[in-house]
Design an enzyme around this catalytic site. Sequence first.
Site, PDB file in Angstrom:
ATOM      1  N   HIS A 104       0.840  -1.197   0.000  1.00 33.24           N
ATOM      2  CA  HIS A 104       0.000   0.000   0.000  1.00 33.24           C
ATOM      3  C   HIS A 104       0.876   1.249   0.000  1.00 33.24           C
ATOM      4  CE1 HIS A 104      -2.854   3.074   1.361  1.00 33.24           C
ATOM      5  NE2 HIS A 104      -3.800   2.274   0.901  1.00 33.24           N
ATOM      6  N   GLU A 172      -4.477   2.091  -7.254  1.00 31.24           N
ATOM      7  CA  GLU A 172      -4.816   3.228  -6.415  1.00 31.24           C
ATOM      8  C   GLU A 172      -3.872   4.383  -6.734  1.00 31.24           C
ATOM      9  OE1 GLU A 172      -6.576   1.561  -2.344  1.00 31.24           O
ATOM     10  OE2 GLU A 172      -4.431   1.254  -2.486  1.00 31.24           O
TER      11      GLU A 172
END
Length: 249
Positions: A104, A172
Amino acid sequence: MAPAFPRRRTVGVSLKMYFGLEKTAQYIQECIPLGPHALSHQVDVFIIPDFVSLTAASTALNLEAPNIRLGAQDCFWEDSGAYTGEVSPVVLKSIGCSLVELGHAERRRLFGENDELVAKKAQACVRNGMTPLVCIGEKNHGSVASAVDECRPQITSILEATTDEEIIFAYEPVWAIGQPKPASAEYVVAVTRELRQLCGARQVRFLYGGSAGPGTFDAMRDGVDGLFLGRFAHDPQNFYEVIKEVGSE
């Protein structure tokens, strides 16, 4: 090259470090009805709570909604050893995790994780029978070509570290995380179509994450297989509505 496997539509949420133990347990119970709802819409669903909540979450989901996949927010790249503070992928598998979120943007920024490290963790996941959910994305908003160039090594490092196992990529764009609106659908579809080509015949799913909510998937369905939700899905009713949207024709 078109994939020779079905691209299952998928919706999931990571709770990050927002909830305490009691709130997480309550949330899992409130999400139990999403299990049959997801089945009826032929949508795969996953929930990724904090590490400490995993055992209780696994018990609840196994008993009442076994089709909801349980994920972890990270893992170590070795199965065991003198690695104080790390979490073994063997333990995660034994708890009942079937996927692990890796790479992430927060972990890359706060803890210095790079593509090589994320790839080692992906290897550990597949070695233990779990699916890597690998977050990828460009830092700054520019052209489609520049986004693809920045994401290419993030993807190829994972593909080179694994063989035939399924990989889920959560696209993302870093610049879109936490913003009032998601990246434009036209942009996301263009980027993910290019990124999918890099994967050839590998089993991959692409989810979009980054301020995702109602209407996001409908606009992007030509490029992605589902959504990776954040705080919007902290309300199970919102989670329900997105599953219905993703499962619609």
